[in-house]
Design an enzyme around this catalytic site. Structure first.
Site, PDB file in Angstrom:
ATOM      1  N   GLU A  75      28.887  45.662  25.956  1.00 42.45           N
ATOM      2  CA  GLU A  75      29.066  45.857  24.449  1.00 42.45           C
ATOM      3  C   GLU A  75      27.098  45.473  24.349  1.00 42.45           C
ATOM      4  O   GLU A  75      26.667  45.782  23.476  1.00 42.45           O
ATOM      5  CB  GLU A  75      29.574  44.121  24.049  1.00 42.45           C
ATOM      6  N   ARG A  93      40.786  42.095  39.470  1.00 41.57           N
ATOM      7  CA  ARG A  93      41.926  41.569  39.358  1.00 41.57           C
ATOM      8  C   ARG A  93      42.959  42.840  39.330  1.00 41.57           C
ATOM      9  O   ARG A  93      44.290  42.709  40.154  1.00 41.57           O
ATOM     10  CB  ARG A  93      42.743  41.237  38.266  1.00 41.57           C
TER      11      ARG A  93
HETATM   12  P1  AMP Z   1      37.185  47.210  28.807  1.00 37.55           P
HETATM   13  O1  AMP Z   1      36.241  47.861  29.894  1.00 37.55           O
HETATM   14  O2  AMP Z   1      36.798  46.450  27.818  1.00 37.55           O
HETATM   15  O3  AMP Z   1      38.122  47.803  28.288  1.00 37.55           O
HETATM   16  O4  AMP Z   1      37.480  45.460  29.714  1.00 37.55           O
HETATM   17  C1  AMP Z   1      38.341  45.446  31.340  1.00 37.55           C
HETATM   18  C2  AMP Z   1      37.617  44.659  32.407  1.00 37.55           C
HETATM   19  O5  AMP Z   1      37.619  43.254  31.298  1.00 37.55           O
HETATM   20  C3  AMP Z   1      39.534  44.397  32.982  1.00 37.55           C
HETATM   21  O6  AMP Z   1      38.940  44.607  34.824  1.00 37.55           O
HETATM   22  C4  AMP Z   1      39.898  42.871  32.456  1.00 37.55           C
HETATM   23  O7  AMP Z   1      39.849  42.104  33.610  1.00 37.55           O
HETATM   24  C5  AMP Z   1      38.347  42.563  31.733  1.00 37.55           C
HETATM   25  N1  AMP Z   1      38.573  42.021  30.516  1.00 37.55           N
HETATM   26  C6  AMP Z   1      38.170  41.891  29.184  1.00 37.55           C
HETATM   27  N2  AMP Z   1      38.793  41.466  28.283  1.00 37.55           N
HETATM   28  C7  AMP Z   1      39.844  40.008  28.639  1.00 37.55           C
HETATM   29  C8  AMP Z   1      40.196  39.557  28.207  1.00 37.55           C
HETATM   30  N3  AMP Z   1      40.526  39.229  26.841  1.00 37.55           N
HETATM   31  N4  AMP Z   1      41.114  38.781  29.155  1.00 37.55           N
HETATM   32  C9  AMP Z   1      40.625  39.279  30.573  1.00 37.55           C
HETATM   33  N5  AMP Z   1      40.111  39.490  30.936  1.00 37.55           N
HETATM   34  C10 AMP Z   1      39.949  40.626  29.654  1.00 37.55           C
END
Ligand code: AMP
Length: 174
Positions: free
Chosen positions: A97, A60
């Site tokens: 996770e 995205r």
């Molecule tokens: P993080 O590495 O945990 O910051 O996760 C970020 C990535 O996961 C991004 O590229 C988001 O597109 C996706 N992502 C994580 N959590 C969500 C959520 N609740 N809704 C949509 N996309 C998420």
């Protein structure tokens, strides 16, 4: 034209796994004024500060990053999942996770000293954006900022980003 993008974001409970509320931006993308408001909001804070490249994180971050690059009159660089880029890459592993994942970027995508903006749709734990920042560092680029459509404040994702780099998020969820 300033559409309320929060109203266009669709909350999808228990996707992709139980307990997660997925923040779905596809209705914003499908709405002409919503898309315009989103791209304008992500770009405006970084206008006129010499951004040379926007880095978008698969997938995205590609959709949002390329039009932001157009707004800033600069180039676009994809950061991709492993094995997708055809030439020599830098590679960074980061924690999920459960287990780890990896992101890659072409080694010749960024010249040393170029000012770079990282764009993605959501910052959750910050692991993904933090890994992208490390790739820019490996290439010798100068990280000038992060721009996210959505920040999940309760996950404290900014803790995983380098200090003293501006972070813009258009919508916060607590
Ligand atoms: P993080 O590495 O945990 O910051 O996760 C970020 C990535 O996961 C991004 O590229 C988001 O597109 C996706 N992502 C994580 N959590 C969500 C959520 N609740 N809704 C949509 N996309 C998420």
């Amino acid at each position: 034209m300033d559409t309320n993008i929060q109203q266009l974001i669709r909350d999808v409970p228990d996707f992709p796994q139980p307990g997660v509320v997925f923040r779905d931006i596809t209705p914003v993308l499908a709405h002409p004024d919503g898309l315009d408001t989103l791209i304008e909001g992500l770009s405006a804070p970084f206008m006129g500060i010499g951004i040379a490249l926007v880095v978008g994180i698969e997938s995205r971050g590609f959709i949002l990053g390329a039009p932001v690059a157009r707004q800033l009159n600069c180039g676009f660089v994809p950061v991709r999942k492993p094995g997708k880029l055809p030439c020599a890459t830098y590679s960074v592993e980061y924690a999920l996770e459960y287990g780890t994942d990896r992101l890659e970027m072409h080694q010749d995508a960024i010249a040393p000293g170029q000012r770079v903006l990282i764009v993605d749709d959501v910052i959750a734990t910050g692991g993904t954006a933090g890994a992208a920042a490390k790739l820019i560092d490996q290439a010798g680029g100068k990280l000038a900022g992060f721009a996210f459509a959505i920040e999940l404040m309760f996950l404290n994702g900014r803790q995983n980003l380098p200090e003293n780099v501006p972070v813009v998020s258009l919508l916060s969820y607590s």
